[in-house]
Write an enzyme that holds these catalytic residues in place. Structure first.
Site, PDB file in Angstrom:
ATOM      1  CB  CYS A  10       0.653   4.891  -1.426  1.00  0.00           C
ATOM      2  SG  CYS A  10       0.201   3.201   0.012  1.00  0.00           S
ATOM      3  N   GLY A  19      -0.251  -7.518  -2.879  1.00  0.00           N
ATOM      4  CA  GLY A  19      -0.441  -8.314  -2.152  1.00  0.00           C
ATOM      5  C   GLY A  19      -0.793  -8.863  -0.461  1.00  0.00           C
ATOM      6  CD  GLU A  20      -2.863  -8.882   4.052  1.00  0.00           C
ATOM      7  OE1 GLU A  20      -2.841  -7.618   4.681  1.00  0.00           O
ATOM      8  OE2 GLU A  20      -1.820  -9.212   5.371  1.00  0.00           O
ATOM      9  CB  CYS A  67      -4.600  -8.251  -3.597  1.00  0.00           C
ATOM     10  SG  CYS A  67      -4.311  -8.071  -1.733  1.00  0.00           S
ATOM     11  CB  SER A  82       2.402  -3.428   4.895  1.00  0.00           C
ATOM     12  OG  SER A  82       1.342  -2.733   5.080  1.00  0.00           O
ATOM     13  CB  SER A 118      -3.520  -1.133   5.600  1.00  0.00           C
ATOM     14  OG  SER A 118      -4.164  -0.389   4.125  1.00  0.00           O
ATOM     15  CG  LEU A 119      -6.125   2.806  10.519  1.00  0.00           C
ATOM     16  CD1 LEU A 119      -7.444   1.596  11.292  1.00  0.00           C
ATOM     17  CD2 LEU A 119      -5.632   3.433  11.918  1.00  0.00           C
ATOM     18  CG  ASN A 120      -5.770   2.796   4.680  1.00  0.00           C
ATOM     19  OD1 ASN A 120      -5.423   4.133   4.540  1.00  0.00           O
ATOM     20  ND2 ASN A 120      -5.812   1.668   4.067  1.00  0.00           N
ATOM     21  CG  ASN A 137      -1.347   7.783  -5.520  1.00  0.00           C
ATOM     22  OD1 ASN A 137      -0.248   8.815  -5.174  1.00  0.00           O
ATOM     23  ND2 ASN A 137      -0.426   6.942  -4.658  1.00  0.00           N
ATOM     24  CB  CYS A 140      -5.995  -1.152  -3.692  1.00  0.00           C
ATOM     25  SG  CYS A 140      -4.399  -1.481  -3.935  1.00  0.00           S
TER      26      CYS A 140
HETATM   27  S1  SF4 Z   1      -4.416  -2.309  -0.444  1.00  0.00           S
HETATM   28 FE1  SF4 Z   1      -3.453  -4.241   0.264  1.00  0.00          FE
HETATM   29  S2  SF4 Z   1      -4.765  -5.808   0.561  1.00  0.00           S
HETATM   30 FE2  SF4 Z   1      -5.507  -4.040   0.053  1.00  0.00          FE
HETATM   31  S3  SF4 Z   1      -6.586  -4.344  -2.308  1.00  0.00           S
HETATM   32 FE3  SF4 Z   1      -3.787  -3.318  -1.993  1.00  0.00          FE
HETATM   33  S4  SF4 Z   1      -3.038  -4.484  -1.747  1.00  0.00           S
HETATM   34 FE4  SF4 Z   1      -4.508  -5.377  -1.293  1.00  0.00          FE
END
Ligand code: SF4
Length: 352
Positions: A345, A172-173, A123, A204, A226-228, A302, A130
């Site tokens: 996640c 990925g996005e 990604c 997502s 994915s707001l966060n 996590n 992440c």
């Molecule tokens: S959270 Fe989703 S968009 Fe962000 S780096 Fe990870 S896989 Fe990519």
């Protein structure tokens, strides 16, 4: 007729039929001078019987099978490994034709299974919490490689027949691999394809605002953001994409996203200790999304090697949820599943 070169595997020049949507497959077969119902028979063999050998499709004439076999093939994704978590979650590692690898997670619900599908190998978004983002971007997946994760699990695992939900939330996005993702959704949700209900498919995104709007126009399936973060400063730090599409723009696209009356956008919120998990953050968040029809999935971060963030303590997560509930939002604390096999996640890497 679909472009032959666009779908041919290098070296073989054969068209991979699983890269075509059912409608494309019909026009391809008609282009070969055959009736439409032949295409339907073929599609049934692929998506209802899981057949990968054109020669075994016995209700097609031998002559047609031979002709088709010369120019086309039915691709499949070999599962390299399946790991099973202590909580029953399963993680499949797929090896793609060029040696690239992606991961897919099977999550057990009460009466069915949900598949968390990858849309890219790696990604490019670089979200700082992440693991997938940390490994960088390698390439977009083809429609056959996205839908193929579900097909392979449906026909290759005991859970397969009970797969009911698909979330495009793996590596990925999806909105940056837009055309291939939409084709894959078409293959998965078409009555003649895998037959999964559109209402049970969720895309997502990390917040590609113009593409959220486009998805709303093209194929308004369920949307998760994915707001966060409760403000731009915090989100800039966690998700670099926020500098390009700040919260006002992303939330504006979410506000305008077309949905049936009772449907809500899911706001995914990973709680990181002392970064975005204070009661003030929860209050700010509730105010920030007040014009968006949404609900919250709260997930404690996590922890993983190489990342300094810490998980938010359970009492802090509960307090955060209570504030959102007080503001009349549905907010659920999701237990992270598959943590012991790095299937939770933000933990997918696509490497064995
Ligand atoms: S959270 Fe989703 S968009 Fe962000 S780096 Fe990870 S896989 Fe990519």
């Amino acid at each position: 007729m679909p472009s032959r070169n666009g779908f041919a595997e290098s070296g073989t020049e054969k068209i991979d039929l699983t890269n075509l949507t059912p409608a494309e497959l019909e026009s391809f077969i008609q282009h070969l001078g055959k009736e439409r119902f032949r295409a339907r028979q073929l599609i049934k063999w692929i998506y209802r019987a899981g057949c990968r050998d054109i020669g075994e499709m016995t209700n097609l004439s031998q002559e047609f099978r031979k002709e088709l076999g010369r120019i086309a093939r039915v691709g499949f994704l070999p599962v390299e490994t399946i790991q099973v978590s202590a909580d029953g979650t399963k993680k499949a590692l797929f090896r793609l034709a060029d040696g690239e690898t992606v991961e897919t997670v099977l999550i057990q619900e009460k009466n069915h299974w949900t598949v968390c599908v990858s849309t890219q190998a790696g990604c490019a978004m670089g979200c700082t919490f992440c693991l997938t983002g940390a490994s960088g971007f390698r390439r977009d997946l083809l429609p056959s490689e996205i839908a193929g994760q579900v097909t392979a699990l449906r026909f290759g695992t005991p859970e397969g027949p009970s797969i009911k939900n698909v979330v495009l939330m793996g590596m990925g996005e999806p909105l940056l691999n837009y055309d291939n993702t939409l084709k894959a959704i078409d293959i998965m949700t078409s009555d003649t394809g895998l037959g999964i209900s559109k209402r049970r498919v969720t895309v997502s995104t990390c917040g590609i605002a113009p593409m959220i709007r486009r998805l709303g126009e093209d194929l308004p399936v369920n949307l998760a953001l994915s707001l966060n973060a409760p403000d731009d400063d915090t989100r800039d730090r966690l998700m670099p994409i926020n500098r390009k599409y700040p919260l006002a723009e992303v939330l504006g696209a979410c506000r305008d996203y077309p949905m049936p009356l009772r449907r809500r956008i899911t706001m995914e919120y990973i709680l990181i200790k002392d970064v975005n998990d204070s009661p003030e953050d929860a209050e700010k968040l509730a105010r920030m999304v007040k014009n968006v029809r949404c609900k919250f999935n709260l997930i404690a971060f996590n922890e993983h090697p190489g990342c300094d963030f810490k998980t938010s303590p359970p009492e802090r997560v509960d307090a955060f949820r209570d504030i959102l509930v007080k503001h009349n939002y549905t907010a659920v604390v999701r237990k992270s599943k598959g943590r012991d096999i790095l299937a939770a996640c933000g933990q997918l890497r696509g490497r064995s």
